[in-house]
Design an enzyme around this catalytic site. Sequence first.
Site, PDB file in Angstrom:
ATOM      1  CD  GLU A  55      -2.997  -0.829   2.216  1.00  0.00           C
ATOM      2  OE1 GLU A  55      -2.759  -0.381   3.230  1.00  0.00           O
ATOM      3  OE2 GLU A  55      -4.181  -1.554   2.032  1.00  0.00           O
ATOM      4  CD  GLU A  77      -4.128  -5.714   2.759  1.00  0.00           C
ATOM      5  OE1 GLU A  77      -4.728  -4.980   3.253  1.00  0.00           O
ATOM      6  OE2 GLU A  77      -2.752  -5.439   2.530  1.00  0.00           O
ATOM      7  CD  GLU A 116      -2.915  -4.265  11.025  1.00  0.00           C
ATOM      8  OE1 GLU A 116      -2.270  -5.288  10.699  1.00  0.00           O
ATOM      9  OE2 GLU A 116      -3.264  -3.363  10.308  1.00  0.00           O
TER      10      GLU A 116
HETATM   11  C1  GAL Z   1      -4.019  -2.328   4.934  1.00  0.00           C
HETATM   12  C2  GAL Z   1      -2.694  -2.888   5.211  1.00  0.00           C
HETATM   13  C3  GAL Z   1      -2.859  -4.341   5.926  1.00  0.00           C
HETATM   14  C4  GAL Z   1      -3.570  -4.124   7.254  1.00  0.00           C
HETATM   15  C5  GAL Z   1      -5.009  -3.726   6.906  1.00  0.00           C
HETATM   16  C6  GAL Z   1      -6.095  -3.697   8.144  1.00  0.00           C
HETATM   17  O1  GAL Z   1      -3.983  -1.035   5.027  1.00  0.00           O
HETATM   18  O2  GAL Z   1      -2.145  -3.277   3.965  1.00  0.00           O
HETATM   19  O3  GAL Z   1      -1.330  -4.477   6.392  1.00  0.00           O
HETATM   20  O4  GAL Z   1      -2.884  -3.353   8.120  1.00  0.00           O
HETATM   21  O5  GAL Z   1      -4.883  -2.518   6.255  1.00  0.00           O
HETATM   22  O6  GAL Z   1      -7.056  -3.275   7.628  1.00  0.00           O
END
Ligand code: GAL
Length: 672
Positions: free
Chosen positions: A157, A314, A362
């Site tokens: 990202e 993702e 997280e």
């Molecule tokens: C994204 C990121 C992941 C994780 C995810 C959580 O921005 O690439 O590593 O942090 O969000 O929602």
Amino acid sequence: MEHRWLRSGEEHTKRISFGADYNPDQWPREVWAEDIRLMQEAEVDVVSVAIFSWAKIQPAPDRWDFEWLDEIIDMLHAGGIGVDLATATASPPPWLTLAHPEILPVTVDGRILSPGGRQHWRPTSAVFRAHALELVERMAERYRDHPAIVAWHVSNELGCHNAWDHSDEATHAFRRWLELRYTDIDGLNEAWGTAFWSQRYTSFEEVLTPRLVAAIPNPTQRLDFLRFSSDALKEYLIAERDVLRRVTPDIPVTTNFMIMEGKNHAAYDDWAREVDFVSNDHYRFAGDQSFDELAFSAALTSGVAQGSPWFLMEHSTSAVNWQPVNQPKLPGEMSRDALTHVAYGADAVCYFQWRQSLAGAEKFHSAMVPHAGADSELFRDVVQLGRRLRRLGEVAGSRREAAPVAILFDWDSWWASELESHPSTLLRYRRDALDWWRALADAGIRVDVVAPGTDLTPYVVVVAPMLYLVPEKTVSELTTYVEGGGNLITTYFSGIADENDHVVPGGYPGALRELLGVRVEEFHPLLEGEEVLLDGDVRGSLWSEAIQLRSAETQVLRRYASGPHSGEPAVTRRAVGAGSASYVSTRLRGRDVLDVAAELLTVAGVTSELPAEMIGTVFHSRRTIGGTAFDFYVNRTDDRVALPGEEPDLFDQRSIPPRGVAVVRRSGASLG
Ligand code: GAL
């Protein structure tokens, strides 16, 4: 390049890929074998590995530890699971920032961002780049011949947390970028309008990034900084990609974009040219538009990918951890969300992350294997989704078929329309595009979302909401489109400025005035909550203005029935040969967009392709391959929706359950 992620192990299996970010380095080895067994149970065929593993791979400047990574990649391969291997550069290790604090980004008010989170590096840092590229090279050399590797995942990202850096290094790079754009300082002075407020520069060395200032910052400086920052990250992407292409020319390279609400740091239509296939991350924000926004973002990702299949890198199985209140998905939503991305062209459905973390920032973010373990509703849903994706194997590789209508989405207009010191702070570019997206779906219309430069000829209607910034090139593309029989609909605060954000004089909507056959002398934005009525009980908000008709072919479709311009034109349409150019001078929402749009669509000859009883209940998209088409119907309601025709769909459904998705195959004659 052929997207190699479809290959699983040695076999080329045609399927929609399924998987997640996988962080084995957060877990003891005993868990790895269980992970692979569960991945097999869920029919996972691809995982992204090593995204945040730099500190483990390179624990000190001269120490490298790849053994653990070798082992897990071998295990995954033996288990038939492909690896989308990260370059591991997303977050620098503590030893690097300690030795080189000059790689840390600087905020608009001059504060240095410290390590302790992630992505604490300057996109333009030469020191960071040298260290990162050494890591990329070592990763590429080590895994160049490993049969598990299906793609490279550059960083993560890019720009999520570090896009707008105001360090000295960024300032220097910004000056060089400006020099390339304007050649000499007079060019910059002209473009930035520096005659205003004594801002004239005599050399590029005097120019700064738009830092915290005493008054309103120079808008063109702001706009150019947004463009520069997107380019600086893109240059970084290219630097990693070039190392990978040199060492492993046969392995495709991607990076995960963030086409989603709340993220505007990168012009992804431009970045898309630099990757072998487009990947996207998408997370839903709470709210009643949350799911419509998902579908819109998926369609925009397809637009950025020019209709080719793309990779959903993702999304979340259930709750995220970064909103004020993080609610889980409702039953059925996990599968619906995933299949909606497939409807708009995703050939891979992946999550953050495989196994929910026990520690770290997280730990309350959902995953495919939750804290509760594999004996859970969530994991059972994951397994079921894996089966459904296998069932969709024949869809893999198909392209989005052009819809009758496109929404034009322009990053420059997005950036420029929301800058400071405008007639209203209430305008939101992306929200207006979403208003039209939802209204057209309510009308049962199939819609694409495309970027400028896309060939518009397949579209009967193009809607370009709030197209604020319109260079000559766009004016001529839109004029050619309309003169060739296309129907353009645009809205208030369009055509206002050229590419330097200078107002086009002579009356609004400036650059589009002639094409639209209207002229406006003054804006009358509305206050928060203030509404005006238009004929036919249509309500407008945010904006109003007095339209003068400037061409014999311009007709008035609606007039204001209340407010400052009561009795004057509010919506116009100018016939141009077989085409037309329409203008909507206020913000319309929901049924009100529909009322106005329906009239414009009918004249243009666009009608719903759905049976009458399905209109308003589904998102409809179509993917085609060879002579076969797949119609996707995404149920937007909480009721069961009947399917058209007698045949069951690919999931053996004869109707679409609440929050369900149906996929109907059509071939040859049944293709209308
Ligand atoms: C994204 C990121 C992941 C994780 C995810 C959580 O921005 O690439 O590593 O942090 O969000 O929602």
